[in-house]
Scaffold this motif. Structure first.
Motif, PDB file in Angstrom:
ATOM      1  N   SER A 292       5.188 -11.805   2.449  1.00  0.00           N
ATOM      2  CA  SER A 292       4.886 -12.335   3.764  1.00  0.00           C
ATOM      3  C   SER A 292       5.574 -11.226   5.138  1.00  0.00           C
ATOM      4  N   PRO A 293       4.620 -10.182   4.764  1.00  0.00           N
ATOM      5  CA  PRO A 293       5.336  -9.052   6.086  1.00  0.00           C
ATOM      6  C   PRO A 293       5.240  -9.623   7.349  1.00  0.00           C
ATOM      7  N   GLU A 294       4.581 -10.572   7.541  1.00  0.00           N
ATOM      8  CA  GLU A 294       4.515 -10.905   9.204  1.00  0.00           C
ATOM      9  C   GLU A 294       5.945 -11.515   9.552  1.00  0.00           C
TER      10      GLU A 294
ATOM     11  N   HIS B  13       3.435  -0.293   9.942  1.00  0.00           N
ATOM     12  CA  HIS B  13       4.559  -0.699   9.263  1.00  0.00           C
ATOM     13  C   HIS B  13       4.021  -2.085   8.282  1.00  0.00           C
ATOM     14  N   LEU B  14       3.256  -2.963   8.968  1.00  0.00           N
ATOM     15  CA  LEU B  14       2.797  -4.034   8.386  1.00  0.00           C
ATOM     16  C   LEU B  14       2.075  -3.698   7.051  1.00  0.00           C
ATOM     17  N   ALA B  15       1.337  -2.341   6.930  1.00  0.00           N
ATOM     18  CA  ALA B  15       0.661  -2.110   6.233  1.00  0.00           C
ATOM     19  C   ALA B  15       1.370  -1.427   4.862  1.00  0.00           C
ATOM     20  N   ILE B  16       2.454  -0.843   5.293  1.00  0.00           N
ATOM     21  CA  ILE B  16       3.504  -0.161   4.565  1.00  0.00           C
ATOM     22  C   ILE B  16       4.187  -1.502   3.627  1.00  0.00           C
ATOM     23  N   ALA B  17       4.612  -2.468   4.420  1.00  0.00           N
ATOM     24  CA  ALA B  17       5.301  -3.686   3.967  1.00  0.00           C
ATOM     25  C   ALA B  17       4.279  -4.282   2.763  1.00  0.00           C
ATOM     26  N   LYS B  18       3.065  -4.322   3.253  1.00  0.00           N
ATOM     27  CA  LYS B  18       2.033  -4.797   2.121  1.00  0.00           C
ATOM     28  C   LYS B  18       1.865  -3.929   1.151  1.00  0.00           C
TER      29      LYS B  18
END
Length: 171
Positions: A62-64, A51-56
């Motif tokens: 700042s997906p973190e 999901h971090l990859a999708i947010a990016k």
């Protein structure tokens, strides 16, 4: 003459309501939403690697910082009568209305029992991006205005987010 008086009175009422909403109610809601985001960032779960990859991919800078908060009911300031009335008028809350997920800054509140599939998460992540592009205050102000003018399904912010549902439907 009667038509002119009616028109002037209608304009006065509309102006008064718009002024009341923008100068009194929106600042109260925005302040509450900012506090809700801060709480969510403290108690929520960070995105996993997928999901971090999708947010990016979606473009979040700042997906973190994004957190998922599971709750029995997506928060709304029910204890504030004026905001509750406004929320009912805009379709946020009320009898028969179930809010499954909502973004407050970097916090995504999700109702227990709602399946946050990848397309649905992508939709919410677009709202995070929209806030990141401007601010929570600007987005809330635009969203309230858009809901009153276009309704939920045709609101420009929602239309943009619905595109993510389609883009990520096979993931």
């Amino acid at each position: 003459m009667l038509l002119s008086i009616t028109f002037a009175a209608t304009l006065g009422i509309v102006f008064f309501h718009q002024t009341l909403i923008s100068s009194v109610l929106l600042p109260q809601y925005i302040s509450w939403a900012e506090e809700t985001d801060m709480q969510g960032r403290q108690i929520g779960k960070p995105l996993d690697t997928k999901h971090l990859a999708i947010a990016k991919e979606i473009g979040i800078q700042s997906p973190e910082k994004v957190r998922i908060v599971y709750v029995d009911e997506v928060p709304f300031p029910h204890d504030n009568f004026a905001l509750k009335t406004l929320g009912e008028a805009l379709g946020f809350v009320g009898e028969g209305i179930i809010n499954n997920a909502q973004v407050f800054g970097y916090s995504i509140y999700v109702r227990h029992g709602f399946e946050l599939t990848t397309p649905k998460l992508a939709h919410e992540l677009v709202h995070v991006l929209q806030i990141e592009r401007s601010s929570l205050q600007a987005m809330v102000t635009q969203h309230f205005s858009d809901l009153a003018e276009y309704g939920y399904n045709n609101s420009p912010l929602e239309v943009e987010a619905f595109k993510a549902n389609e883009m990520y439907k096979d993931r």
